[in-house]
Design a protein around this motif. Structure first.
Motif, PDB file in Angstrom:
ATOM      1  N   ARG A 103       9.140   9.214   1.200  1.00 29.99           N
ATOM      2  CA  ARG A 103       9.043  10.644   1.552  1.00 29.99           C
ATOM      3  C   ARG A 103       9.970  10.957   2.731  1.00 29.99           C
ATOM      4  NH1 ARG A 103       3.875  10.542   2.070  1.00 29.99           N
ATOM      5  NH2 ARG A 103       3.337  11.103  -0.056  1.00 29.99           N
ATOM      6  N   ALA A 104       9.847  10.163   3.806  1.00 33.52           N
ATOM      7  CA  ALA A 104      10.639  10.438   5.006  1.00 33.52           C
ATOM      8  C   ALA A 104      12.127  10.175   4.758  1.00 33.52           C
ATOM      9  CB  ALA A 104      10.128   9.594   6.175  1.00 33.52           C
ATOM     10  N   ALA A 105      12.449   9.113   4.010  1.00 35.10           N
ATOM     11  CA  ALA A 105      13.859   8.792   3.738  1.00 35.10           C
ATOM     12  C   ALA A 105      14.513   9.904   2.920  1.00 35.10           C
ATOM     13  CB  ALA A 105      13.969   7.453   3.013  1.00 35.10           C
ATOM     14  N   THR A 106      13.745  10.518   2.037  1.00 32.03           N
ATOM     15  CA  THR A 106      14.274  11.635   1.254  1.00 32.03           C
ATOM     16  C   THR A 106      14.605  12.808   2.172  1.00 32.03           C
ATOM     17  OG1 THR A 106      13.005  10.944  -0.684  1.00 32.03           O
ATOM     18  CG2 THR A 106      13.793  13.221  -0.651  1.00 32.03           C
ATOM     19  N   GLY A 162       0.802  -1.223   0.000  1.00 27.79           N
ATOM     20  CA  GLY A 162       0.000   0.000   0.000  1.00 27.79           C
ATOM     21  C   GLY A 162       0.830   1.266   0.000  1.00 27.79           C
ATOM     22  N   ASP A 163       0.501   2.178   0.899  1.00 23.21           N
ATOM     23  CA  ASP A 163       1.175   3.462   0.916  1.00 23.21           C
ATOM     24  C   ASP A 163       2.419   3.470   1.787  1.00 23.21           C
ATOM     25  OD1 ASP A 163      -0.137   4.931  -0.929  1.00 23.21           O
ATOM     26  OD2 ASP A 163      -1.521   5.878   0.472  1.00 23.21           O
ATOM     27  N   LYS A 164       2.746   2.321   2.370  1.00 23.13           N
ATOM     28  CA  LYS A 164       3.897   2.297   3.272  1.00 23.13           C
ATOM     29  C   LYS A 164       5.181   2.683   2.566  1.00 23.13           C
ATOM     30  CE  LYS A 164       1.942  -1.379   6.110  1.00 23.13           C
ATOM     31  NZ  LYS A 164       2.136  -2.784   6.545  1.00 23.13           N
ATOM     32  N   LEU A 165       5.334   2.179   1.327  1.00 25.59           N
ATOM     33  CA  LEU A 165       6.542   2.475   0.572  1.00 25.59           C
ATOM     34  C   LEU A 165       6.599   3.964   0.209  1.00 25.59           C
ATOM     35  CD1 LEU A 165       8.767   0.534  -0.126  1.00 25.59           C
ATOM     36  CD2 LEU A 165       7.646   0.038  -2.289  1.00 25.59           C
ATOM     37  N   ALA A 166       5.439   4.543  -0.048  1.00 23.29           N
ATOM     38  CA  ALA A 166       5.374   5.982  -0.335  1.00 23.29           C
ATOM     39  C   ALA A 166       5.778   6.786   0.905  1.00 23.29           C
ATOM     40  CB  ALA A 166       3.970   6.368  -0.791  1.00 23.29           C
ATOM     41  N   ALA A 171       7.153  17.848  10.404  1.00 18.74           N
ATOM     42  CA  ALA A 171       6.875  17.751  11.843  1.00 18.74           C
ATOM     43  C   ALA A 171       6.621  16.313  12.271  1.00 18.74           C
ATOM     44  CB  ALA A 171       5.668  18.624  12.202  1.00 18.74           C
ATOM     45  N   GLU A 172       6.254  15.428  11.339  1.00 17.04           N
ATOM     46  CA  GLU A 172       6.018  14.032  11.721  1.00 17.04           C
ATOM     47  C   GLU A 172       7.261  13.167  11.524  1.00 17.04           C
ATOM     48  OE1 GLU A 172       4.597  15.733   9.248  1.00 17.04           O
ATOM     49  OE2 GLU A 172       3.635  14.392   7.781  1.00 17.04           O
ATOM     50  N   THR A 173       8.288  13.691  10.860  1.00 18.76           N
ATOM     51  CA  THR A 173       9.520  12.918  10.659  1.00 18.76           C
ATOM     52  C   THR A 173      10.538  13.201  11.766  1.00 18.76           C
ATOM     53  OG1 THR A 173       9.159  13.070   8.262  1.00 18.76           O
ATOM     54  CG2 THR A 173      11.324  12.338   8.995  1.00 18.76           C
ATOM     55  N   ALA A 174      10.637  14.460  12.188  1.00 19.59           N
ATOM     56  CA  ALA A 174      11.654  14.848  13.173  1.00 19.59           C
ATOM     57  C   ALA A 174      11.573  14.037  14.474  1.00 19.59           C
ATOM     58  CB  ALA A 174      11.566  16.346  13.465  1.00 19.59           C
ATOM     59  N   PRO A 224      13.389   1.523   8.981  1.00 18.47           N
ATOM     60  CA  PRO A 224      14.321   2.291   8.144  1.00 18.47           C
ATOM     61  C   PRO A 224      14.467   3.741   8.613  1.00 18.47           C
ATOM     62  CG  PRO A 224      12.266   1.830   6.949  1.00 18.47           C
ATOM     63  CD  PRO A 224      12.251   1.004   8.195  1.00 18.47           C
ATOM     64  N   LEU A 225      13.382   4.314   9.165  1.00 17.24           N
ATOM     65  CA  LEU A 225      13.464   5.708   9.622  1.00 17.24           C
ATOM     66  C   LEU A 225      14.304   5.814  10.889  1.00 17.24           C
ATOM     67  CD1 LEU A 225       9.853   6.937   8.871  1.00 17.24           C
ATOM     68  CD2 LEU A 225      11.795   6.546   7.355  1.00 17.24           C
ATOM     69  N   ALA A 226      14.260   4.760  11.722  1.00 18.47           N
ATOM     70  CA  ALA A 226      15.102   4.762  12.917  1.00 18.47           C
ATOM     71  C   ALA A 226      16.580   4.680  12.522  1.00 18.47           C
ATOM     72  CB  ALA A 226      14.718   3.596  13.828  1.00 18.47           C
TER      73      ALA A 226
END
Lengths: 228, 228
Positions: free
Chosen positions: A91-94, A83-87, B212-215, A216-218
């Motif tokens: 976004r956050a990885a960028t 679903g939208d998880k990869l999106a 604000a949701e990534t930081a 991945p965000l951690a």
């Protein structure tokens, strides 16, 4: 200040059609100044020299130092998610500074493959996120390869619950960095064996179970918190 | 193994009504073993001793060490965000080990306040996420206070683009830890002045602009990547 992606920074530049609709709503006039970037690290000021039906011509101005990039490019190699998880991860990885997102197929991946339309959508998301986070580099989003073909061309890390090794203790910037993140269903033993042989260092994210879109965000958060 | 939150770990326990519908779908039978936890750090095995219309009785078994918690409780203090952003942050922050989420009102917060129904929804999300991440602690989600009333009762951090200080260099575990994260519109000068006087240390997340949701996830990612 509005930022427009152009194909290359040249003395005279046309605004690509895909960017034109963003510019139109700003009601720019000849003489106005904007920023241009090429998605590969170069950024400069530019002046609107001419407006015409369906486009604009820009004149290159002073270049702007691309201070928003990590010392070496960071690749996020990530298994296909539903679903939208990869999106969301793209976004956050960028924002968190990756130069490249390498999609991976794997035995227990949430979905077996990704179509061209969805891949194109991820690329658009990476472009938008690079603008919003004021980066001069737009991450490449690369079509999936099997995780068993993933190579590390420098320091490379994989989150692993059973280790106490810390990513930041192993983070040298002498070569491009890769972090790899698995699917909700985890890796097979054969996939883990491949990654270990390919030189991926297992690192800790603490003792809790993280979802495939949080891990991945951690990992990337730990990198940016070192100040890069 | 299925995990059920109970009010307290006692020799005989009733399954609360809110948990019963999760258990029903598992078609448990008398004699089956599950896990129970109280949301404050205690976790144990339990045996289904009796099933009846609309509920079940559990008998306490061996306790399980709550190994999934940080050395000191971590509070995420976060400005109110729009739409589902706060839900997404609550879910991921719970996985990343926070003990408490303190909502904040501020001058440029995306929304001025949060209603009881939305607050209750965040609490349910924290409960679900604590189960899924195998935590024995369910984070408290506290009704908003003005950021100008936020106090730090230990090491406390705020992400700041202008600093080179690293969170992990200042992370001692001698007292509860607080990280604070702002709204999309940022803080006012008065709010920043308050946070500085209240002892919040500015730390870097790199030179890019984070949403604000990534930081907050980057800050918490940096903490868990130290292995806690």
């Amino acid at each position: 200040m509005h930022r427009v992606k152009v194909d290359a920074l040249t003395p005279e530049m046309s605004v690509p059609a895909r960017e034109w609709r963003h510019l139109r709503v700003l009601r720019l006039r000849a003489g106005d100044t904007i920023r241009v970037f090429d998605g590969r690290g170069a950024e400069a000021e530019a002046t609107v020299s001419a407006l015409h039906e369906g486009g604009a011509t820009l004149t290159l101005g002073a270049s702007v130092e691309g201070a928003a990039e990590t010392p070496q490019p960071v690749t996020l190699a990530i298994a296909l998610l539903k679903g939208d998880k990869l999106a969301d991860v793209t976004r956050a990885a960028t924002e968190l500074g990756v130069a490249r997102i390498q999609l991976l197929t794997s035995r227990y991946a949430d979905v077996p493959d990704i179509g061209p339309a969805k891949l194109e959508r991820l690329r658009r998301i990476a472009l938008e996120a690079s603008k919003q986070s004021r980066r001069a580099v737009t991450p490449d989003v690369l079509a999936p390869i099997p995780v068993t073909q993933l190579r590390a061309d420098g320091p490379a890390f994989i989150a692993h619950p059973g280790t106490h090794a810390r990513l930041t203790d192993h983070l040298t910037w002498d070569a491009p960095v890769t972090v790899v993140s698995g699917p909700e269903g985890g890796w097979t033993d054969a996939e883990v064996t491949h990654l270990e042989r390919a030189g991926f260092t297992p690192v800790t994210l603490g003792p809790r179970i993280l979802r495939a879109e949080t891990a991945p965000l951690a990992l990337l958060g730990a990198i940016v918190a070192t100040g890069v």
